[in-house]
Design a protein around this motif. Structure first.
Motif, PDB file in Angstrom:
ATOM      1  N   LEU A  51       2.163  -5.561   2.547  1.00 52.04           N
ATOM      2  CA  LEU A  51       1.156  -5.047   1.963  1.00 52.04           C
ATOM      3  C   LEU A  51       1.243  -3.675   1.862  1.00 52.04           C
ATOM      4  O   LEU A  51       0.598  -3.051   0.791  1.00 52.04           O
ATOM      5  N   ASN A  52       0.858  -3.483   3.270  1.00 51.13           N
ATOM      6  CA  ASN A  52       0.561  -1.565   2.583  1.00 51.13           C
ATOM      7  C   ASN A  52       1.203  -1.104   2.306  1.00 51.13           C
ATOM      8  O   ASN A  52       1.133  -0.150   1.941  1.00 51.13           O
ATOM      9  N   GLN A  53       2.843  -1.150   2.321  1.00 45.70           N
ATOM     10  CA  GLN A  53       3.705  -1.192   1.529  1.00 45.70           C
ATOM     11  C   GLN A  53       3.245  -0.962  -0.161  1.00 45.70           C
ATOM     12  O   GLN A  53       3.491   0.812  -0.590  1.00 45.70           O
ATOM     13  N   ILE A  54       3.072  -2.013  -0.503  1.00 44.85           N
ATOM     14  CA  ILE A  54       3.087  -2.242  -1.731  1.00 44.85           C
ATOM     15  C   ILE A  54       1.626  -0.998  -1.744  1.00 44.85           C
ATOM     16  O   ILE A  54       1.694  -1.203  -3.265  1.00 44.85           O
ATOM     17  N   ARG A  55       0.770  -1.256  -1.625  1.00 46.66           N
ATOM     18  CA  ARG A  55      -0.711  -0.426  -1.671  1.00 46.66           C
ATOM     19  C   ARG A  55      -0.269   0.885  -2.074  1.00 46.66           C
ATOM     20  O   ARG A  55      -0.705   1.907  -2.148  1.00 46.66           O
TER      21      ARG A  55
END
Length: 542
Positions: free
Chosen positions: A305-309
């Protein structure tokens, strides 16, 4: 002296009667010290009453004249009766509690760790109480099942009204909120999906064991062994709370497009949590391993999720550069400080716009590979056309379209402000051609240049080729062999041009140009008033 002894014993008998009255009055609902469980608190209260009458009796026994008197024998007999009654009360409380705990404690330990809140809507109050959670200090998500304060329930020796039966027959009334606000301050609703099934009766029973053992009661070895695991149960409960808070707050932080993209990952987390609802209990050995596995799944989810954001924030930076890009530079001038001529000015604008358009195009072409990188993170492929990424592609294509619409509208407004403002942009030659005064270049050419320049802004989206349906791959160019047919336009140009706001922004061009023509003609008409002067000067010098 005998009279004084008699008075003392009479007063002592009155105190015994007062103690008995207190016992009869409060035995069903004894006052309990704060923090003590119900049974241990009731026993502690009965021992306190016994201590009140025991200490004077010990002193009386040291004086033979007091004990051997008739009043002393009466007081002693009364003391024994009340003491026996209190002892019986204490033993009956303990016996009934012990019978209940031997029967129910294994059942508590076999209950699952979690409750699926969707299957237990009866655990929640209505939504009118939602805001109470957010306003409370030290806020934490309400993840525990709770019940009414049983410490204040009546305690009775009678079998039908004993506190043991009330504990056994008591139906939990849970006070929870299915939707609460995010404590961070976003006031976003958080849906509670899982509850910790840490039975309050189990916790209270183990607390009873601790205090009853301190009061000197002998507990069965099996109960002692379970009681030794109290710290482990508390650890499991705390770890579950941390894990579920992380889960609920993370899921609540997702927007709609992230939920659709990460649906498979969310289902994997829910599948890892599900054993805690169905088969893993507090009494099992591996419940901490189960919690650690759930935490690992959540950590993996956080990483993705952090990489996507992070990638999404990069894409948004590109789109922000579209929205706030001003393609027309400041007023250009020659090295000597003179303004450009009309033709030079519009040629300069065209060249600069082309360069800026290519720069924006290069930024746009970076978006597709970034989305492919997200596909590799989530699904392990880098095709740019994964079927589960379709909503994500559509979302970002809509965002690109919105940014291009804003780019065109913003620059049209800036162009109008420049052209029809009060600042000088370029020079125009005024030529005397009797009997008229003419402009060079002609006024019609100037007006056409302004119109073409305004419409050129609306053609900026031609630099941005749209994606194939359901992908982030650009549409390939197609060649048309027939001369009468035009090649299809796969850019954003037609869509942006048909947008109502863009169409309304282009409409004022004609009226603005007409107003400018009228203004210039008025100035030229004023110059014609000097026509006679020009004629006389011409005759004088020819």
């Amino acid at each position: 002296m005998v009279r004084q002894f008699t008075a003392i014993l009479l007063q002592y008998c009155k105190e015994i009667d007062g103690t008995y009255d207190l016992f009869v009055k409060y035995k069903d609902n004894p006052p309990i010290f704060k923090g003590l469980p119900s049974i241990a608190g009731a026993i502690q209260w009965s021992r306190f009453l016994f201590k009140r009458i025991k200490l004077p009796m010990i002193k009386f026994l040291s004086v033979d004249q007091l004990v051997q008197s008739e009043q002393g024998a009466t007081a002693k007999q009364r003391f024994i009766e009340i003491g026996t009654l209190l002892k019986k009360y204490e033993e009956e409380l303990f016996t009934k509690w012990l019978d209940s705990i031997i029967k129910n404690l294994p059942m508590y330990l076999k209950q699952s760790l979690l409750i699926d809140a969707e299957q237990r809507p009866d655990l929640f109050l209505d939504s009118n109480h939602v805001e109470l959670i957010h306003s409370s200090p030290g806020y934490r998500l309400p993840l525990y099942i709770t019940k009414k304060d049983i410490n204040r329930m009546p305690t009775s020796i009678d079998q039908s009204h004993s506190i043991v039966n009330k504990l056994t027959l008591y139906k939990e009334k849970c006070h929870l909120f299915q939707y609460v606000f995010d404590p961070v301050g976003t006031k976003k609703k958080i849906e509670i999906k899982y509850l910790i099934n840490y039975d309050p009766n189990l916790k209270e029973s183990l607390t009873e064991c601790y205090y009853l053992e301190k009061l000197g009661f002998n507990l069965p070895e099996s109960i002692i062994q379970i009681n030794l695991q109290y710290s482990k149960f508390e650890q499991v409960s705390n770890e579950l709370r941390l894990m579920l808070e992380d889960y609920h707050l993370t899921i609540a932080s997702l927007d709609t497009i992230e939920v659709s993209l990460l649906q498979s990952s969310i289902e994997q987390i829910q599948n890892s949590i599900q054993p805690g609802v169905s088969r893993i209990s507090f009494g099992e050995i591996g419940n901490l391993d189960y919690i650690n596995q759930c935490k690992q799944k959540l950590e993996q989810f956080h990483s993705i999720l952090n990489q996507i954001r992070k990638i999404s924030s990069v894409i948004r930076e590109h789109l922000e550069s579209f929205r706030f890009c001003i393609i027309d530079p400041t007023v250009p001038k020659h090295d000597d400080g003179n303004l450009f001529t009309c033709r030079e000015y519009f040629e300069f604008l065209s060249m600069k716009r082309h360069d800026i358009g290519l720069s924006l195009k290069r930024r746009y072409e970076l978006i597709g590979p970034l989305l492919t990188k997200i596909e590799a993170l989530v699904f392990g492929t880098n095709t740019g056309k994964h079927k589960n990424m379709h909503p994500f592609y559509v979302y970002w294509e809509n965002e690109i379209f919105s940014s291009l619409v804003e780019l065109v509208i913003r620059n049209l407004c800036q162009f109008y402000e420049n052209i029809f403002g009060t600042s000088s942009l370029f020079t125009v030659d005024v030529i005397l051609a009797p009997p008229r005064i003419k402009l060079q270049p002609p006024l019609e050419e100037i007006m056409n240049s302004i119109r073409r320049s305004a419409h050129a802004i609306s053609q900026l989206p031609k630099h941005f080729v749209r994606w194939l349906h359901g992908t982030c791959l650009p549409c390939p160019s197609t060649s048309v062999h027939e001369e009468n047919l035009e090649a299809p336009d796969f850019t954003f140009y037609n869509d942006v041009r048909q947008h109502p706001d863009v169409a309304s922004a282009l409409k004022p061009v004609r009226s603005y140009v007409s107003g400018l023509v009228t203004h210039l003609n008025r100035i030229l008409s004023q110059l014609l008033t000097y026509n006679d002067l020009w004629k006389s000067d011409k005759q004088k010098y020819t």
